[in-house]
Design an enzyme around this catalytic site. Structure first.
Site, PDB file in Angstrom:
ATOM      1  N   THR B 165       0.822  -1.206   0.000  1.00 40.92           N
ATOM      2  CA  THR B 165       0.000   0.000   0.000  1.00 40.92           C
ATOM      3  C   THR B 165       0.863   1.267   0.000  1.00 40.92           C
ATOM      4  O   THR B 165       1.731   1.422   0.860  1.00 40.92           O
ATOM      5  CB  THR B 165      -0.939  -0.001   1.222  1.00 40.92           C
ATOM      6  OG1 THR B 165      -1.725  -1.182   1.162  1.00 40.92           O
ATOM      7  CG2 THR B 165      -1.854   1.224   1.224  1.00 40.92           C
ATOM      8  N   GLU B 248      -2.606  -4.448  12.826  1.00 36.61           N
ATOM      9  CA  GLU B 248      -3.278  -4.154  11.572  1.00 36.61           C
ATOM     10  C   GLU B 248      -4.780  -4.377  11.699  1.00 36.61           C
ATOM     11  O   GLU B 248      -5.580  -3.548  11.291  1.00 36.61           O
ATOM     12  CB  GLU B 248      -2.718  -5.049  10.462  1.00 36.61           C
ATOM     13  CG  GLU B 248      -3.456  -4.901   9.136  1.00 36.61           C
ATOM     14  CD  GLU B 248      -2.716  -5.517   7.970  1.00 36.61           C
ATOM     15  OE1 GLU B 248      -1.932  -6.462   8.206  1.00 36.61           O
ATOM     16  OE2 GLU B 248      -2.919  -5.061   6.842  1.00 36.61           O
TER      17      GLU B 248
END
Lengths: 339, 409
Positions: B165, B248
């Protein structure tokens, strides 16, 4: 932020859990299907223990606790398919809020009440009318109480004490009672969702126990993702339902402006969650779950009935949407703060 | 149970609210995550936003002061986050650094690494990415094949990562690589900090189905990493990675936050469009809106419960995986209803009155269900680690971990 119950509430819930596992249970629900009557543990015992008068002020012979505490008891009652429903008790406490004599009589178990949905001249199916001697109903704008003629139907879940009632006498308890009636129904939705929470939690628990022991093709069935993921989804949903039930119960006493949305959210979320948990349970159990002797269908029966009581899922979803849209619209035009 | 602020929290809330209003023009705003292409201009705007918030003391409030954090409490950070959300401030662009890389460095990094990296990470002076997934291993992370071999001048890394990302904007990343091919799959891995500007690092943005370029391929061709940039012990990278992954799942939806379009945006969209619908369709649309809102409330209040346990000082456990599962469902349902309310207009990517948000959100939600643990992996985690169901593996776990990666395949 402290969105959790405290140790005292945890102990209280544990006490209720022990009580209901001794005094109620699916075996009673099964017996009741063959021999109609009042569900276990019954009104008298619930009154003696103070469970049905939890939200009635101490001055009127009650315990004077918050709705959250009643929700914690209701969850444990739900696990064991107990009856009559604490929903009725919570609703009575709101409806009779300024009727000291009747509240005291109800608290002490001298007055057996049910609350009717629909017109007093011929109610819709209403809870806990089995064993009730008097009935509360909304007649126009008036809250009335009276005796009545009860017609029982063939029950799907016999623990709900459902029947049609026609009032044969009527006395006005309060005039201009629409707002009170609405609040009582919201409070009742919270407690019904709490009972559904307990029952759904138990259904998931039974499914998990079975999935860990039953083997097919040389493996425990809970190892297969097709089984595991359904159980996980139900477990997650039950935990989410618990959040909604706690919030709604808390709101009843601490944030009344949030109660309409919170109560409808809990009731709507409960309908699908409880039903799906029972369907999963029966499927995970396989053939044994389809038998009369297994407890699974007793939870399933409760789910099929509860989802329609006090307004079905569609009604409450629409209520959540409508209240939220109005609040947002009002906030946009500067009338109100958004919730 | 109590949702009220303490006097101290109320003061903080008022202060934050005032600050966000006073600095409105310096901050980027938005209707939700993943709606816009993260191009250079937008990313720069978002980085400036994060810097303004850091300078005000609103980023990394719970992180240790000696590295640039606020040394505050989860409760304070929660107040700040609520106010940021209320003021429609766009989510932090350095979310991978804040949610995953930073906590991993704080837990496993050296003093020197913490001193050098954390402050700049919090301020988005440096953007960070996470180099975990590979073409041959995403959900099955322990199957990764990128190799790091020890030499006199450090570790030489050879391999390829994917789904990284915002790597095209990142200065640093945390990299999980295989350092011992002879060891069992989970045991031969090591975690490193990698300089994304180092020779041998090639970043190639991928174009996604929503047209955006959030994900990248990263090619690693004999990239040299100093041993001092190792995070944790050699061959102990799996344990380090678990810190990252737990954080996460907490960062991505665990706390009850919204992953897609904000629900209040959906509500005002509905308020505007419902009057245009026929009576019959309005009934259906209102019920559908109720369903999305109830799901969203359930996720939000479950997030509050998780937040309460965090405020009591407990670490995010496997339960937080459940939060991401529900946040994904809410994001999907929100985008879908937003589109359906547009009616036939939704056959085009931009409606007649120029509304592009719902088509963009709908094309983004499939990715949310994959990133940060697929729905299936998260269900396995909850099923096995929270509910105690038996593992779903073709082999026993012992056999799986005992097989060296060199022998598998």
């Amino acid at each position: 932020m402290d969105f959790d119950i405290d140790d005292e509430q945890r102990n209280f819930a544990q006490h209720a859990r022990d009580f209901f596992s001794e005094q109620a249970g699916p075996e009673h629900a099964r017996t009741l299907l063959a021999a109609p009557g009042e569900a276990a543990p019954g009104r008298r015992v619930l009154a003696e223990l103070g469970f049905s008068s939890l939200t009635i002020p101490e001055d009127f012979g009650g315990v004077g606790a918050e709705l959250l505490n009643m929700a914690l008891v209701a969850e444990q009652a739900g696990r064991q398919l107990a009856g009559p429903s604490l929903t009725t008790a919570a609703r009575v406490a709101v409806l009779l809020a300024d009727d000291a004599d009747r509240l005291a009589a109800f608290s002490e178990g001298r007055l057996s009440l049910a609350v009717l949905d629909g017109p007093p001249s011929g109610s819709r199916p209403s809870m806990d009318v089995v064993g009730a001697t008097h009935f509360l109903a909304l007649d126009g704008d008036d809250l009335v109480i009276g005796e009545g003629r009860v017609t029982l139907g063939e029950p799907i879940d016999a623990t709900r004490g459902l029947g049609y009632v026609e009032l044969t006498s009527s006395e006005v308890v309060a005039q201009d009672a629409q707002a009170r009636w609405a609040r009582a129904r919201q409070v009742a939705c919270v407690i019904l969702a709490a009972e559904g929470l307990g029952a759904a939690d138990r259904a998931v628990e039974i499914g998990l126990e079975y999935a860990k022991t039953r083997e097919t093709f040389g493996r425990q069935i809970g190892a297969y993702q097709a089984v595991k993921h359904r159980l996980v989804d139900d477990w997650v949903a039950v935990n989410q339902l618990r959040s909604l039930v706690w919030w709604a119960a808390w709101a009843a006493d601490h944030a009344p402006d949030q109660l309409p949305i919170a109560a409808s959210a809990a009731k709507a979320y409960c309908a699908g969650t409880f039903e799906t948990a029972c369907e999963t349970l029966i499927h995970v159990l396989g053939g044994i779950g389809f038998t009369w002797e297994h407890d699974a269908h007793l939870y399933w029966r409760r789910a099929k009935v509860d989802r329609l009581l006090l307004g079905d899922e569609s009604e409450h979803l629409a209520a959540v949407a409508t209240c939220t849209l109005h609040a947002a619209d009002a906030a946009a035009t500067g009338e109100l703060q958004p919730i | 149970m109590n949702f009220d602020d303490t006097p101290e929290q109320a003061r903080l809330r008022a202060e934050v609210r005032q600050f966000l209003a006073a600095h409105h023009d310096e901050l980027a705003h938005g209707d939700g995550a993943y709606l816009e292409e993260p191009g250079h201009e937008r990313v720069d705007e978002l980085r400036r936003t994060q810097a303004v918030l850091f300078d005000a003391g609103y980023m990394g409030l719970t992180w240790p002061e000696e590295y640039g954090g606020g040394g505050g409490t989860n409760a304070q950070q929660a107040v700040i986050n609520e106010e940021l959300h209320r003021a429609r401030v766009a989510g932090p662009v350095g979310h991978v650094g804040l949610g995953m890389c930073g906590p991993t460095i704080l837990r496993h990094g050296s003093e020197d690494q913490k001193q050098r990296y954390i402050r700049r990470l919090l301020r988005a002076d440096d953007m960070w990415c996470q180099l975990f997934s590979e073409p041959g291993g995403g959900s099955d992370l322990a199957a990764l094949r990128t190799k790091a071999t020890r030499h006199d001048d450090g570790w030489h890394v050879q391999g390829q990562k994917v789904w990284t990302t915002l790597a095209q904007h990142c200065r640093f990343g945390i990299l999980l690589a295989r350092t011992n091919p002879e060891a069992a799959r989970h045991r031969g891995l090591t975690m490193f900090v990698i300089d994304m500007e180092a020779p041998g690092v090639t970043v190639r943005p991928l174009r996604q189905m929503n047209g955006h370029h959030s994900f990248n391929e990263v090619f690693l061709d004999d990239v040299v990493i100093a041993d001092s940039e190792r995070l944790g012990d050699v061959d102990d990278g799996w344990r380090v990675a678990l810190t990252t992954l737990m954080n996460e799942r907490m960062a991505v939806g665990g706390g009850g936050g919204e992953l897609g379009v904000r629900s209040d945006v959906l509500v005002s969209h509905a308020n505007r469009l419902l009057p245009r619908l026929s009576e019959e369709r309005r009934v259906l649309a209102v019920e559908a809106l109720g369903r999305v809102l109830v799901e969203s409330l359930a996720a939000r209040y479950s997030g509050y419960r998780l937040q309460t346990t965090l405020e009591k000082g407990e670490h995010p456990g496997p339960e937080s995986s459940a939060g991401k599962l529900t946040a994904v469902r809410v994001a999907h349902a929100t985008a879908d209803l937003g589109l359906r309310l547009l009616g036939e207009d939704a056959v085009l990517a931009r409606s007649r009155d120029g509304d592009w948000r719902w088509a963009s959100a709908a094309a983004s939600t499939p990715g949310i269900a994959l990133a940060g643990g697929t729905d299936e992996i998260l269900r396995n985690i909850v099923g096995e680690r929270v509910l105690g169901l038996p593992p779903d593996r073709p082999r026993t776990p012992a056999a799986a971990t005992a097989t060296p990666i060199a022998e598998s395949r």
